[in-house]
Design a protein around this motif. Structure first.
Motif, PDB file in Angstrom:
ATOM      1  N   ARG A 199      49.392  78.530  38.000  1.00 25.60           N
ATOM      2  CA  ARG A 199      50.871  78.337  37.703  1.00 25.60           C
ATOM      3  C   ARG A 199      51.716  78.073  39.066  1.00 25.60           C
ATOM      4  NH1 ARG A 199      53.407  83.813  35.470  1.00 25.60           N
ATOM      5  NH2 ARG A 199      53.010  84.243  37.541  1.00 25.60           N
ATOM      6  N   ILE A 208      51.020  75.097  31.410  1.00 25.17           N
ATOM      7  CA  ILE A 208      50.038  76.070  32.317  1.00 25.17           C
ATOM      8  C   ILE A 208      50.847  77.482  32.360  1.00 25.17           C
ATOM      9  CG2 ILE A 208      49.383  76.381  34.516  1.00 25.17           C
ATOM     10  CD1 ILE A 208      49.104  73.019  34.679  1.00 25.17           C
ATOM     11  N   LEU A 257      46.501  66.390  35.173  1.00 22.31           N
ATOM     12  CA  LEU A 257      47.189  67.803  34.703  1.00 22.31           C
ATOM     13  C   LEU A 257      46.562  68.190  33.295  1.00 22.31           C
ATOM     14  CD1 LEU A 257      50.759  68.104  36.350  1.00 22.31           C
ATOM     15  CD2 LEU A 257      48.746  69.702  36.750  1.00 22.31           C
ATOM     16  N   ALA A 310      51.529  74.427  39.596  1.00 21.76           N
ATOM     17  CA  ALA A 310      52.181  73.719  38.441  1.00 21.76           C
ATOM     18  C   ALA A 310      53.973  73.793  38.873  1.00 21.76           C
ATOM     19  CB  ALA A 310      52.010  74.434  37.149  1.00 21.76           C
ATOM     20  N   CYS A 347      53.433  71.027  33.092  1.00 18.02           N
ATOM     21  CA  CYS A 347      53.413  72.165  33.948  1.00 18.02           C
ATOM     22  C   CYS A 347      53.649  73.583  32.935  1.00 18.02           C
ATOM     23  CB  CYS A 347      54.572  72.053  35.001  1.00 18.02           C
ATOM     24  SG  CYS A 347      53.991  70.810  36.216  1.00 18.02           S
TER      25      CYS A 347
END
Ligand code: PS7
Ligand code: MN
Ligand code: MN
Ligand code: MN
Ligand code: MN
Ligand code: MN
Length: 354
Positions: free
Chosen positions: A323, A350, A251, A326, A347
């Motif tokens: 998104r 993002i 990520l 995430a 997350c």
């Protein structure tokens, strides 16, 4: 400079298109859709690297043979008539190397602005692969130790592909001339794909006697003495935490990937770059907190993949797709996971980008 026809009428190029279909499920259709010269150029780039990877992956080739083969591979690529019939009979892409003279012949017909990029990247990747293959041979197993080691290996086998593609896009005039100078962002594009592949293929790779998850995660952080312990039922929870740490590390590249995608101008180049990235994000979300990863390859369904292909056509929708995944990851994360906080932050980044 491009006096050549696009090559569709040449027997050797026809054979190259055939090998593209044979050796790549995920890239062949997006490569064939690329504008103008780029379809043929990227097809040949793919086949050069596929040939190189087939040698890297073949454990029936001894170190003495493999070292010079990898180290001289880019020279072989510009030697008319060169081919290699020495791969083990089980090696699935062996035939490409048996008929590699077709690829060489087509490479020699490319304008040098393209060929130089392909051979430069091929040579850098080959030297990196040879270093790791030699290390693995001496140790009896490929062992990526630290996170830096993982990043370096992934740079050789995937980050360099991103770098090469960016330079080819710039050389074609289809993208801005400075895209080829975006080394960080190009590297991240490759690393997101490679780290997702490594995460997902855990069990298949272990069964094949190799492991790309770094010892820093499975050994140091989570105390496994042997990766095979990760699929014992009594270790299921700790194994999932190791999977979370791998997810978090992948990520890290997502925002760079969105940034890169936003620079692209040509629709066919956009699709080629964006589709594998949204597929990777979908794969990360599907694998996250999923114990099946330790037993088999977890793959996104055909229908879900088809939907992603249709939606990955503009930067805004691609960001929304990132998104969504995430959020899915964030929703599955549990506070007792050592990576929980860092995953929430990743997350969040993002989310902020959208
Ligand atoms: C030239 C499209 C778009 C800026 C053969 C595409 C294997 C994940 O484990 O086939 O062999 O089954 O599942 C691809 C960046 C490279 C990185 C690397 C070349 C994106 C030889 C893909 C593909 C950069 C080393 C394929 C990196 O996975 O692997 C072209 C921008 C080859 C890209 C390998 C892995 C690729 C990979 P496996 P897969
Ligand atoms: Mn594959
Ligand atoms: Mn491979
Ligand atoms: Mn390989
Ligand atoms: Mn793999
Ligand atoms: Mn594979």
């Amino acid at each position: 400079e491009e006096l050549e026809t696009s090559g569709y009428d040449r027997q050797t190029m026809k054979r190259c298109w055939y090998f593209l279909d044979r050796t790549s499920r995920s890239f062949s259709s997006v490569i064939k859709e690329l504008d103008g010269d780029l379809a043929r150029v990227v097809c040949l780039f793919y086949l050069v690297l596929r040939g190189l990877d087939t040698i890297e992956d073949d454990m029936t080739i001894t170190d003495e043979v493999k070292q010079p083969l990898l180290r001289n591979f880019s020279k072989h690529c510009s030697t008319p008539g060169w081919s290699f019939a020495g791969n083990g009979p089980h090696e699935k892409d062996r035939q490409l190397l048996v008929e590699f003279d077709c690829v060489v012949q087509e490479l020699l017909l490319l304008p040098s602005s393209y060929r130089d990029v392909i051979l430069d990247i091929c040579d850098k990747m080959a030297q990196g692969m040879a270093d790791y293959a030699h290390q693995a041979y001496k140790a009896g197993t490929l062992g990526l130790g630290s996170m830096e080691d993982l990043d370096l290996y992934c740079h050789y086998v995937a980050g360099l592909v991103g770098e090469g593609l960016s330079r080819l896009f710039s050389a074609s005039g289809k993208e801005v001339p400075w895209l080829g100078d975006q080394l960080m962002l190009s590297n991240s594009m490759g690393l997101l794909l490679q780290k997702t592949n490594i995460l997902r293929d855990f069990r298949e790779d272990v069964n094949d006697g190799r492991l790309f998850w770094p010892r820093a995660i499975w050994g140091e952080q989570f105390g496994f003495a042997d990766p095979k312990e990760m699929y014992r039922p009594e270790n299921a929870k700790r194994a999932l935490w190791a999977l979370s740490a791998m997810t978090l590390d992948a990520l890290r590249h997502a925002v760079d990937s969105l940034e890169y995608i936003a620079l692209l101008k040509t629709q066919s180049v956009f699709n080629f770059c964006a589709i594998p990235q949204t597929m990777a994000m979908a794969t990360l979300a599907l694998c996250f907190m999923n114990p099946a990863v330790f037993h088999r390859n977890v793959k996104i369904r055909k229908a879900a993949a088809a939907k992603l292909i249709m939606r990955s056509t503009n930067p805004r929708d691609v960001a929304y797709i990132f998104r969504e995944y995430a959020r899915e990851i964030h929703a599955k994360a549990v506070p007792s996971d050592p990576s929980f906080l860092a995953i929430s932050v990743a997350c969040g980044k993002i989310e902020e980008w959208c």
